[in-house]
Design a protein around this motif. Structure first.
Motif, PDB file in Angstrom:
ATOM      1  N   ASP A   8      38.933  28.441  14.129  1.00 57.30           N
ATOM      2  CA  ASP A   8      37.716  28.424  14.780  1.00 57.30           C
ATOM      3  C   ASP A   8      36.770  28.246  13.575  1.00 57.30           C
ATOM      4  O   ASP A   8      36.631  28.908  12.658  1.00 57.30           O
ATOM      5  CB  ASP A   8      37.192  29.572  15.476  1.00 57.30           C
TER       6      ASP A   8
ATOM      7  N   ASP B   9      26.238  28.567  21.227  1.00 59.07           N
ATOM      8  CA  ASP B   9      27.037  27.289  21.082  1.00 59.07           C
ATOM      9  C   ASP B   9      26.007  26.354  21.365  1.00 59.07           C
ATOM     10  O   ASP B   9      25.306  25.868  22.323  1.00 59.07           O
ATOM     11  CB  ASP B   9      28.183  27.199  22.086  1.00 59.07           C
TER      12      ASP B   9
ATOM     13  N   ARG C 284      32.442  27.507  12.817  1.00 62.29           N
ATOM     14  CA  ARG C 284      31.241  27.498  13.391  1.00 62.29           C
ATOM     15  C   ARG C 284      30.129  27.035  12.326  1.00 62.29           C
ATOM     16  O   ARG C 284      30.333  27.875  11.329  1.00 62.29           O
ATOM     17  CB  ARG C 284      30.784  28.888  13.973  1.00 62.29           C
TER      18      ARG C 284
ATOM     19  N   LEU D 196      30.162  21.729  21.220  1.00 58.34           N
ATOM     20  CA  LEU D 196      31.695  22.089  21.288  1.00 58.34           C
ATOM     21  C   LEU D 196      32.549  20.834  20.931  1.00 58.34           C
ATOM     22  O   LEU D 196      32.667  20.057  21.707  1.00 58.34           O
ATOM     23  CB  LEU D 196      31.874  22.943  22.168  1.00 58.34           C
TER      24      LEU D 196
ATOM     25  N   ALA E 169      25.841  24.435  15.833  1.00 53.61           N
ATOM     26  CA  ALA E 169      24.819  25.246  16.311  1.00 53.61           C
ATOM     27  C   ALA E 169      23.449  24.965  15.436  1.00 53.61           C
ATOM     28  O   ALA E 169      23.299  24.539  14.232  1.00 53.61           O
ATOM     29  CB  ALA E 169      25.054  26.679  16.346  1.00 53.61           C
TER      30      ALA E 169
ATOM     31  N   VAL F 145      32.124  24.431  16.506  1.00 52.57           N
ATOM     32  CA  VAL F 145      30.983  24.780  17.065  1.00 52.57           C
ATOM     33  C   VAL F 145      29.795  24.382  16.178  1.00 52.57           C
ATOM     34  O   VAL F 145      29.654  24.882  15.132  1.00 52.57           O
ATOM     35  CB  VAL F 145      30.660  26.140  17.472  1.00 52.57           C
TER      36      VAL F 145
ATOM     37  N   THR G  18      24.692  32.002  17.008  1.00 47.69           N
ATOM     38  CA  THR G  18      25.717  32.383  17.899  1.00 47.69           C
ATOM     39  C   THR G  18      25.529  31.681  19.151  1.00 47.69           C
ATOM     40  O   THR G  18      26.718  31.966  19.941  1.00 47.69           O
ATOM     41  CB  THR G  18      25.454  34.026  18.350  1.00 47.69           C
TER      42      THR G  18
END
Length: 286
Positions: free
Chosen positions: A124, A168, A126, A171, A160, A158, A166
């Protein structure tokens, strides 16, 4: 009668531990050998053990305040490091990476100026960025200090907003690519990305010296539409994309030109429709 005089016996000085420990025939003390070997042993421990990897991670956090967390799971820096978590936050960019795995051969980078990464994977990722009013600037170079070959495999990315990291934004899943660069010309092959709108595949090439020539082909496919793009031009003078798309009762092409290093990057756009079926958009349409 006086006792006979005795001549004093010469005192033999005791050899020091350093002198007594000298390797016969070499003149090198064992303590000298230990002092010479110690840095190499420490370096070996840092590079080849999980404890050494944790020490390097702690040192990196101390040296880079924006590096908020580096959690080592297993492995060593020299072979197959595994990091459970990496968090970087400098106030305008926040990046969180989890389940990071690296299979590589760093020795080649030292002797051949080439870094081979058999697989760079992450579970993952982000990335949150803050908007900026600063005008874009043209880089002097996009070249790398050494050649690079890598296989990238990321399960989830992700994108952002830094104001709400936090939440999303966009994606991307099942991101894969093969990177091959000689340091100047960078190739991105076997690109595959799943987006909320469909699947993207293709290959790209970019020259890392100005004006940064671009080339490549991309294909995009969704449930009811598909598109292709042929890329060309340069990033400084104008990158071009010849688009061809069909779906939802439409079929056509577009030619786009953009300069990404200026405030208004879109410089030209031409559209042409080959066919149009309004009933595909609205069943009540004529």
């Amino acid at each position: 009668m006086n006792a006979p005089d005795h001549a004093p016996q010469p005192v033999t000085p005791r050899r020091s531990l350093r002198a007594r420990s000298r390797v016969r025939g070499t003149g090198i003390a064992l303590t000298d050998v230990a002092l010479i070997a110690l840095p190499f042993l420490l370096l070996y421990w840092l590079l080849t053990t999980a404890g050494g990897l944790r020490t390097i991670a702690a040192g990196a956090q101390w040296a880079v305040p924006a590096l908020q967390s580096v959690k080592v799971e297993s492995g060593s820096l020299w072979t197959a490091p595994r990091l459970a978590e990496v968090i970087y936050d400098d106030g305008t960019l926040r990046a969180e990476v989890r389940a990071l795995a690296l299979d590589w051969a760093p020795a080649a980078a030292l002797f051949d100026r080439r870094l081979d990464i058999a697989r760079l994977s992450a579970g993952d990722v982000r990335v949150a960025t803050a908007s900026s009013d600063a005008p874009p600037t043209t880089p002097t170079s996009l070249a790398l200090p050494l050649a690079l070959k890598a296989r990238v495999d990321i399960a989830r990315i992700v994108l952002a907003d830094y104001a709400a990291p936090t939440v999303d934004g966009i994606l991307l899943t099942d991101v894969t690519a093969a990177i091959d660069s000689d340091g100047v010309t960078h190739r991105l092959d076997e690109v595959a990305v799943t987006t909320p709108w469909g699947a993207l595949t293709g290959a790209l090439a970019l020259v890392g010296e100005a004006p940064f020539a671009l080339s490549g082909e991309l294909a995009f496919s969704g449930p009811d539409y598909s598109a292709t793009a042929a890329l060309g031009g340069t990033l400084v003078d104008g990158a071009t994309a010849a688009l061809r798309a069909q779906g939802f009762g439409l079929s056509g092409q577009a030619d786009v030109s953009a300069r990404p290093f200026i405030e208004q990057p879109l410089t030209a756009l031409r559209l042409a429709l080959d066919e149009f079926d309004p009933q595909r958009l609205n069943a009540a349409a004529p």
